[in-house]
Scaffold this motif. Structure first.
Motif, mmCIF file in Angstrom:
data_model
loop_
_atom_site.group_PDB
_atom_site.id
_atom_site.type_symbol
_atom_site.label_atom_id
_atom_site.label_comp_id
_atom_site.label_asym_id
_atom_site.label_seq_id
_atom_site.Cartn_x
_atom_site.Cartn_y
_atom_site.Cartn_z
ATOM 1 N N LEU A 85 4.017 9.689 -7.630
ATOM 2 C CA LEU A 85 4.857 9.979 -9.010
ATOM 3 C C LEU A 85 4.011 10.553 -10.155
ATOM 4 O O LEU A 85 4.582 11.432 -10.854
ATOM 5 C CB LEU A 85 5.587 8.671 -9.075
ATOM 6 N N ALA A 86 2.929 9.644 -10.113
ATOM 7 C CA ALA A 86 1.948 10.267 -11.449
ATOM 8 C C ALA A 86 1.423 11.481 -11.412
ATOM 9 O O ALA A 86 1.254 12.259 -12.371
ATOM 10 C CB ALA A 86 0.846 9.092 -11.379
ATOM 11 N N ALA A 87 1.163 11.950 -9.974
ATOM 12 C CA ALA A 87 0.604 13.378 -9.966
ATOM 13 C C ALA A 87 1.867 14.282 -10.201
ATOM 14 O O ALA A 87 1.458 15.504 -10.869
ATOM 15 C CB ALA A 87 0.175 13.722 -8.636
ATOM 16 N N TYR A 118 -1.077 16.635 -3.528
ATOM 17 C CA TYR A 118 -1.338 17.003 -2.342
ATOM 18 C C TYR A 118 -2.297 15.846 -1.756
ATOM 19 O O TYR A 118 -1.905 15.424 -0.457
ATOM 20 C CB TYR A 118 -2.137 18.259 -2.325
ATOM 21 N N TYR A 119 -3.305 15.284 -2.123
ATOM 22 C CA TYR A 119 -4.145 14.478 -1.938
ATOM 23 C C TYR A 119 -3.203 12.940 -1.839
ATOM 24 O O TYR A 119 -3.378 12.394 -0.897
ATOM 25 C CB TYR A 119 -5.295 14.168 -2.705
ATOM 26 N N LYS A 120 -2.767 12.897 -2.688
ATOM 27 C CA LYS A 120 -1.850 11.458 -2.958
ATOM 28 C C LYS A 120 -0.990 11.595 -1.720
ATOM 29 O O LYS A 120 -0.481 10.533 -1.225
ATOM 30 C CB LYS A 120 -1.169 11.382 -4.312
ATOM 31 N N ALA A 132 0.727 -1.296 -0.064
ATOM 32 C CA ALA A 132 -0.043 -0.002 -0.073
ATOM 33 C C ALA A 132 0.888 1.227 -0.226
ATOM 34 O O ALA A 132 0.578 2.246 -0.647
ATOM 35 C CB ALA A 132 -1.009 0.004 1.255
ATOM 36 N N LEU A 133 1.778 1.418 0.796
ATOM 37 C CA LEU A 133 2.887 2.434 0.869
ATOM 38 C C LEU A 133 3.517 2.625 -0.511
ATOM 39 O O LEU A 133 3.664 3.748 -0.991
ATOM 40 C CB LEU A 133 3.819 2.134 1.966
ATOM 41 N N LEU A 134 3.945 1.596 -1.226
ATOM 42 C CA LEU A 134 4.495 1.586 -2.560
ATOM 43 C C LEU A 134 3.396 2.015 -3.618
ATOM 44 O O LEU A 134 3.851 2.835 -4.525
ATOM 45 C CB LEU A 134 5.154 0.341 -3.033
ATOM 46 N N ALA A 135 2.227 1.859 -3.425
ATOM 47 C CA ALA A 135 0.902 2.101 -4.562
ATOM 48 C C ALA A 135 0.982 3.635 -4.148
ATOM 49 O O ALA A 135 0.774 4.585 -5.076
ATOM 50 C CB ALA A 135 -0.235 1.540 -4.127
ATOM 51 N N ALA A 142 -0.385 6.052 5.155
ATOM 52 C CA ALA A 142 -0.019 4.687 4.986
ATOM 53 C C ALA A 142 1.241 4.497 6.011
ATOM 54 O O ALA A 142 1.075 3.142 6.741
ATOM 55 C CB ALA A 142 0.676 4.336 3.792
ATOM 56 N N ILE A 143 1.888 5.254 6.337
ATOM 57 C CA ILE A 143 3.082 5.247 7.067
ATOM 58 C C ILE A 143 2.452 5.316 8.752
ATOM 59 O O ILE A 143 2.990 4.528 9.356
ATOM 60 C CB ILE A 143 4.051 6.342 7.033
ATOM 61 N N TYR A 144 1.722 5.894 8.831
ATOM 62 C CA TYR A 144 0.982 6.093 10.169
ATOM 63 C C TYR A 144 0.318 4.879 10.426
ATOM 64 O O TYR A 144 0.619 4.111 11.680
ATOM 65 C CB TYR A 144 -0.400 7.073 10.364
#
Length: 220
Positions: free
Chosen positions: A112-114, A124-126, A103-106, A133-135
């Motif tokens: 990167l896409a943004a 900003y949202y991504k 999930a973190l990698l995704a 995901a880190i939390y």
């Protein structure tokens, strides 16, 4: 809290985060009730909830305004934020499951896409999903809740930071190091990189201070 009132709170919180409602702006209950098609009672309850989160200040006889943070307070809050995120990263490096790492990698790939699409608002949202995901990977519920609460208070300012020239590319590059540290299980490195990623000092502080008028202009 009903779904309706939760939705109302989320909508107004989002409008504060993206600068529709600016720091220092008066939030008129009647205008908000008309805007959202509800009575003043749920609006008042929502403003009280937002005040308890620190996003709104309710003043006797003068009503509610969007909270304003001064430079000193901003620095102190980012200082604490950086330590909380560092702790999340240290624990995530030890505790993340393989599914959580995916999930973190995704989330990192979505950033990167943004970035490549030159979409700062989308980034900003991504970026929020990435940090969330880190939390989650820390597996410490109390830490997650406290970190989220502070993140919410700082959302307008973190968003503003991403508008500084070259910040998106630098942010993504910093994320890359954090991901590698977490996936390889290096908690100390993950903590150090996240602390540096979140902390505002030096040039980053100057850039944020220079951007603040954009956030608060047109405040009523």
């Amino acid at each position: 809290m009903t779904n309706h009132s939760a939705s109302l709170r989320e909508q107004i919180e989002e409008m504060i985060a993206v600068g529709v409602f600016k720091p220092g702006q008066h939030l008129d209950e009647t205008e908000l009730a008309t805007r959202f098609g509800v009575s003043r009672t749920p609006i008042r309850e929502t403003l009280i909830q937002l005040a308890s989160m620190g996003l709104v200040v309710i003043r006797p006889r003068r009503g509610a305004i969007v909270a304003e943070l001064g430079p000193q307070q901003l620095v102190e809050m980012f200082e604490v934020m950086s330590e909380m995120e560092a702790t999340c990263g240290r624990l995530a490096a030890r505790r993340m499951t393989p599914e959580e790492q995916k999930a973190l990698l995704a989330a990192h790939q979505a950033c990167l896409a943004a970035l490549e699409a030159h979409e700062p608002d989308d980034y900003y949202y991504k970026n929020e999903v990435f940090h969330e995901a880190i939390y989650a990977g820390s597996h410490n519920q109390f830490l997650i809740e406290q970190t989220r609460n502070l993140y919410r208070r700082l959302r307008p300012y973190r968003r503003l930071q991403l508008r500084v020239r070259d910040r998106l590319a630098n942010s993504y590059r910093e994320h890359e190091g954090v991901v590698q540290a977490i996936v390889s299980g290096d908690g100390d490195l993950a903590a150090r990189l996240l602390r540096e990623h979140v902390m505002i000092q030096g040039q980053r502080f100057s850039d944020l201070m220079a951007s603040l008028p954009q956030l608060s202009q047109h405040a009523a």
